[in-house]
Design a protein around this motif. Structure first.
Motif, PDB file in Angstrom:
ATOM      1  N   LEU A 173     -10.305  -3.430  10.686  1.00  0.00           N
ATOM      2  CA  LEU A 173     -10.572  -3.498   9.087  1.00  0.00           C
ATOM      3  C   LEU A 173      -9.333  -3.088   8.234  1.00  0.00           C
ATOM      4  O   LEU A 173      -9.134  -3.779   7.122  1.00  0.00           O
ATOM      5  CB  LEU A 173     -11.683  -2.566   8.926  1.00  0.00           C
ATOM      6  CG  LEU A 173     -12.254  -2.289   7.264  1.00  0.00           C
ATOM      7  CD1 LEU A 173     -12.518  -3.620   6.706  1.00  0.00           C
ATOM      8  CD2 LEU A 173     -13.372  -1.282   7.341  1.00  0.00           C
ATOM      9  N   PHE A 174      -8.382  -2.212   8.883  1.00  0.00           N
ATOM     10  CA  PHE A 174      -7.287  -1.712   8.179  1.00  0.00           C
ATOM     11  C   PHE A 174      -5.882  -2.366   8.623  1.00  0.00           C
ATOM     12  O   PHE A 174      -5.008  -1.950   8.141  1.00  0.00           O
ATOM     13  CB  PHE A 174      -7.107  -0.453   8.239  1.00  0.00           C
ATOM     14  CG  PHE A 174      -8.406   0.555   7.720  1.00  0.00           C
ATOM     15  CD1 PHE A 174      -8.515   0.961   6.389  1.00  0.00           C
ATOM     16  CD2 PHE A 174      -9.461   0.818   8.498  1.00  0.00           C
ATOM     17  CE1 PHE A 174      -9.456   1.313   5.943  1.00  0.00           C
ATOM     18  CE2 PHE A 174     -10.389   1.235   8.163  1.00  0.00           C
ATOM     19  CZ  PHE A 174     -10.374   1.884   6.912  1.00  0.00           C
ATOM     20  N   GLY A 175      -5.839  -3.600   9.081  1.00  0.00           N
ATOM     21  CA  GLY A 175      -4.996  -4.345   9.341  1.00  0.00           C
ATOM     22  C   GLY A 175      -4.182  -4.706   7.923  1.00  0.00           C
ATOM     23  O   GLY A 175      -4.822  -4.920   6.991  1.00  0.00           O
ATOM     24  N   THR A 227      -8.279   1.988  13.636  1.00  0.00           N
ATOM     25  CA  THR A 227      -7.242   1.174  13.342  1.00  0.00           C
ATOM     26  C   THR A 227      -5.995   1.396  14.130  1.00  0.00           C
ATOM     27  O   THR A 227      -5.795   2.556  14.477  1.00  0.00           O
ATOM     28  CB  THR A 227      -6.991   1.013  11.854  1.00  0.00           C
ATOM     29  OG1 THR A 227      -5.963  -0.047  11.819  1.00  0.00           O
ATOM     30  CG2 THR A 227      -6.332   2.524  11.499  1.00  0.00           C
ATOM     31  N   LYS A 228      -5.207   0.247  14.377  1.00  0.00           N
ATOM     32  CA  LYS A 228      -3.943   0.464  14.999  1.00  0.00           C
ATOM     33  C   LYS A 228      -2.687   0.558  14.015  1.00  0.00           C
ATOM     34  O   LYS A 228      -1.751   0.512  14.075  1.00  0.00           O
ATOM     35  CB  LYS A 228      -3.643  -0.469  15.963  1.00  0.00           C
ATOM     36  CG  LYS A 228      -4.294  -0.336  17.353  1.00  0.00           C
ATOM     37  CD  LYS A 228      -3.424  -1.238  18.235  1.00  0.00           C
ATOM     38  CE  LYS A 228      -4.034  -0.893  19.666  1.00  0.00           C
ATOM     39  NZ  LYS A 228      -3.545  -1.738  20.816  1.00  0.00           N
ATOM     40  N   ASN A 229      -3.393   0.308  12.638  1.00  0.00           N
ATOM     41  CA  ASN A 229      -2.266   0.716  11.542  1.00  0.00           C
ATOM     42  C   ASN A 229      -2.706   1.782  10.448  1.00  0.00           C
ATOM     43  O   ASN A 229      -3.157   1.480   9.400  1.00  0.00           O
ATOM     44  CB  ASN A 229      -2.376  -0.866  10.537  1.00  0.00           C
ATOM     45  CG  ASN A 229      -1.344  -0.900   9.508  1.00  0.00           C
ATOM     46  OD1 ASN A 229      -0.326  -0.508   9.719  1.00  0.00           O
ATOM     47  ND2 ASN A 229      -2.146  -1.549   8.583  1.00  0.00           N
ATOM     48  N   ARG A 286      -2.114   2.373   6.767  1.00  0.00           N
ATOM     49  CA  ARG A 286      -2.937   1.717   5.642  1.00  0.00           C
ATOM     50  C   ARG A 286      -3.978   2.725   5.258  1.00  0.00           C
ATOM     51  O   ARG A 286      -4.220   2.581   3.949  1.00  0.00           O
ATOM     52  CB  ARG A 286      -3.905   0.413   6.289  1.00  0.00           C
ATOM     53  CG  ARG A 286      -4.702  -0.245   5.092  1.00  0.00           C
ATOM     54  CD  ARG A 286      -3.679  -1.186   4.223  1.00  0.00           C
ATOM     55  NE  ARG A 286      -4.352  -1.833   3.377  1.00  0.00           N
ATOM     56  CZ  ARG A 286      -4.907  -2.992   3.509  1.00  0.00           C
ATOM     57  NH1 ARG A 286      -4.916  -3.544   4.976  1.00  0.00           N
ATOM     58  NH2 ARG A 286      -5.321  -3.734   2.579  1.00  0.00           N
ATOM     59  N   TYR A 287      -4.382   3.726   5.898  1.00  0.00           N
ATOM     60  CA  TYR A 287      -5.125   5.032   5.253  1.00  0.00           C
ATOM     61  C   TYR A 287      -4.247   5.614   4.125  1.00  0.00           C
ATOM     62  O   TYR A 287      -4.790   5.929   3.082  1.00  0.00           O
ATOM     63  CB  TYR A 287      -5.576   6.013   6.562  1.00  0.00           C
ATOM     64  CG  TYR A 287      -6.632   5.373   7.442  1.00  0.00           C
ATOM     65  CD1 TYR A 287      -7.546   4.569   7.246  1.00  0.00           C
ATOM     66  CD2 TYR A 287      -6.172   5.910   8.796  1.00  0.00           C
ATOM     67  CE1 TYR A 287      -8.428   4.301   8.199  1.00  0.00           C
ATOM     68  CE2 TYR A 287      -6.965   5.549   9.806  1.00  0.00           C
ATOM     69  CZ  TYR A 287      -8.139   4.706   9.530  1.00  0.00           C
ATOM     70  OH  TYR A 287      -9.185   4.377  10.538  1.00  0.00           O
ATOM     71  N   LYS A 296      -3.182   7.046  -1.288  1.00  0.00           N
ATOM     72  CA  LYS A 296      -2.094   7.031  -2.509  1.00  0.00           C
ATOM     73  C   LYS A 296      -2.953   6.279  -3.817  1.00  0.00           C
ATOM     74  O   LYS A 296      -2.837   6.695  -4.928  1.00  0.00           O
ATOM     75  CB  LYS A 296      -1.004   6.399  -2.185  1.00  0.00           C
ATOM     76  CG  LYS A 296      -0.220   7.333  -1.294  1.00  0.00           C
ATOM     77  CD  LYS A 296       1.239   6.734  -1.066  1.00  0.00           C
ATOM     78  CE  LYS A 296       2.218   7.807   0.081  1.00  0.00           C
ATOM     79  NZ  LYS A 296       3.421   7.270   0.217  1.00  0.00           N
ATOM     80  N   LYS A 297      -3.543   5.016  -3.423  1.00  0.00           N
ATOM     81  CA  LYS A 297      -4.256   4.247  -4.740  1.00  0.00           C
ATOM     82  C   LYS A 297      -5.403   4.991  -4.928  1.00  0.00           C
ATOM     83  O   LYS A 297      -6.255   4.162  -6.155  1.00  0.00           O
ATOM     84  CB  LYS A 297      -4.447   2.944  -4.008  1.00  0.00           C
ATOM     85  CG  LYS A 297      -3.202   2.086  -3.795  1.00  0.00           C
ATOM     86  CD  LYS A 297      -3.691   0.661  -3.083  1.00  0.00           C
ATOM     87  CE  LYS A 297      -2.382  -0.038  -2.837  1.00  0.00           C
ATOM     88  NZ  LYS A 297      -2.749  -1.245  -1.991  1.00  0.00           N
ATOM     89  N   GLY A 298      -5.885   5.878  -4.456  1.00  0.00           N
ATOM     90  CA  GLY A 298      -7.398   6.372  -4.864  1.00  0.00           C
ATOM     91  C   GLY A 298      -8.494   5.645  -4.272  1.00  0.00           C
ATOM     92  O   GLY A 298      -9.510   5.717  -4.748  1.00  0.00           O
ATOM     93  N   LEU A 299      -8.100   4.842  -3.118  1.00  0.00           N
ATOM     94  CA  LEU A 299      -9.331   4.034  -2.659  1.00  0.00           C
ATOM     95  C   LEU A 299      -9.743   4.460  -1.328  1.00  0.00           C
ATOM     96  O   LEU A 299     -10.908   3.982  -0.715  1.00  0.00           O
ATOM     97  CB  LEU A 299      -8.567   2.586  -2.376  1.00  0.00           C
ATOM     98  CG  LEU A 299      -8.111   1.944  -3.766  1.00  0.00           C
ATOM     99  CD1 LEU A 299      -7.583   0.474  -3.308  1.00  0.00           C
ATOM    100  CD2 LEU A 299      -9.503   1.830  -4.796  1.00  0.00           C
TER     101      LEU A 299
END
Length: 253
Positions: free
Chosen positions: A98-100, A127-129, A132-133, A138-141
């Motif tokens: 999901l966080f690719g 995730t393996k990425n 992305r978290y 940082k974007k508040g998402l």
């Protein structure tokens, strides 16, 4: 929403499927090859698709993976957590990442919104990425709720992980999934295990030629490090024969 044999989850939920990491040991890719659209090339074209109905017929194919292992948002699955009334541990997007880097932010937001509509569940992301978290935070998402668990998959200690710095007061729950473990884990210093809420470890499964077989010493070193850090350790069933009486399955809740 499917009942699962995964030791630490009750259900898997796949609103987003597909992955471009290309891991040789990937069970999800094997499943798609077996049950997905026949003769569909599983090449990496990195085109995002949206499926609005499970009855959609794509190129004469009717089924769950019309575009193979390419990135797909299954919009018709977004309300599935609400239909499950019993509080459960839900592994989100077991059939993809999901966080690719290829997944649009708004897809992730759609998944988070669906989770928020059924707050009685515990949502397990992996995730393996993990960078992305950080980007989403940082974007508040990145949703900051106690029933959201953000996991990082790592097969060796050089891969990046998302952990809370010491003294961080945020509510983010983080965990590390060392699966499959492919080599001894560098556990010095121990601060990493002190800065995450949970460690999961497992061996490679399946019959892949050249499959890595972990040594008990690798697992025992991680076990001792977790004990020293006071962090729960969950060994998957794939390690039961290797570990014998040292086999443990601890939860952080």
């Amino acid at each position: 929403m499917n009942k699962t044999k995964i030791d630490w989850a009750d259900y898997t939920w796949n609103p987003v499927t597909g992955c471009y990491h290309g891991c040789k040991y990937c069970y999800a890719r094997r499943i798609v090859r077996r049950f997905g659209r026949k003769n569909y090339e599983l090449s990496i074209d990195k085109k995002n698709r949206i499926l609005t109905s499970p009855k959609n017929i794509i190129g004469g194919y009717k089924g769950p993976y019309p575009w193979g292992f390419n990135s797909t948002l299954h919009k018709y699955r977004l309300d599935e957590p609400q239909k499950l009334k019993k509080p459960s541990n839900i592994f989100v997007s077991s059939m993809g990442d999901l966080f690719g880097e290829w997944v649009p932010d708004y897809w992730i937001q759609k998944v988070f919104e669906a989770c928020q509509k059924a707050p009685w569940h515990r949502y397990m992301f992996l995730t393996k990425n993990p960078g992305r978290y950080v980007e989403l935070a940082k974007k508040g998402l990145l949703v900051n709720e106690t029933n959201y668990w953000y996991g990082s998959t790592a097969t060796n200690s050089k891969m990046s992980r998302f952990i809370k710095p010491k003294g961080d007061a945020t509510k983010y729950n983080t965990f590390i999934s060392i699966e499959p473990i492919l080599q001894p884990w560098d556990i010095d210093p121990y601060e990493e295990f002190e800065s995450t809420q949970w460690v999961i470890i497992g061996a490679e499964t399946g019959n892949r030629k050249g499959k890595a077989i972990p040594e008990k010493e690798w697992i025992m070193a991680i076990k001792k490090a977790c004990e020293r850090a006071g962090t729960p350790l969950f060994m998957k069933e794939s390690l039961k024969e290797i570990m014998g009486q040292d086999f443990i399955q601890e939860f952080p809740w």
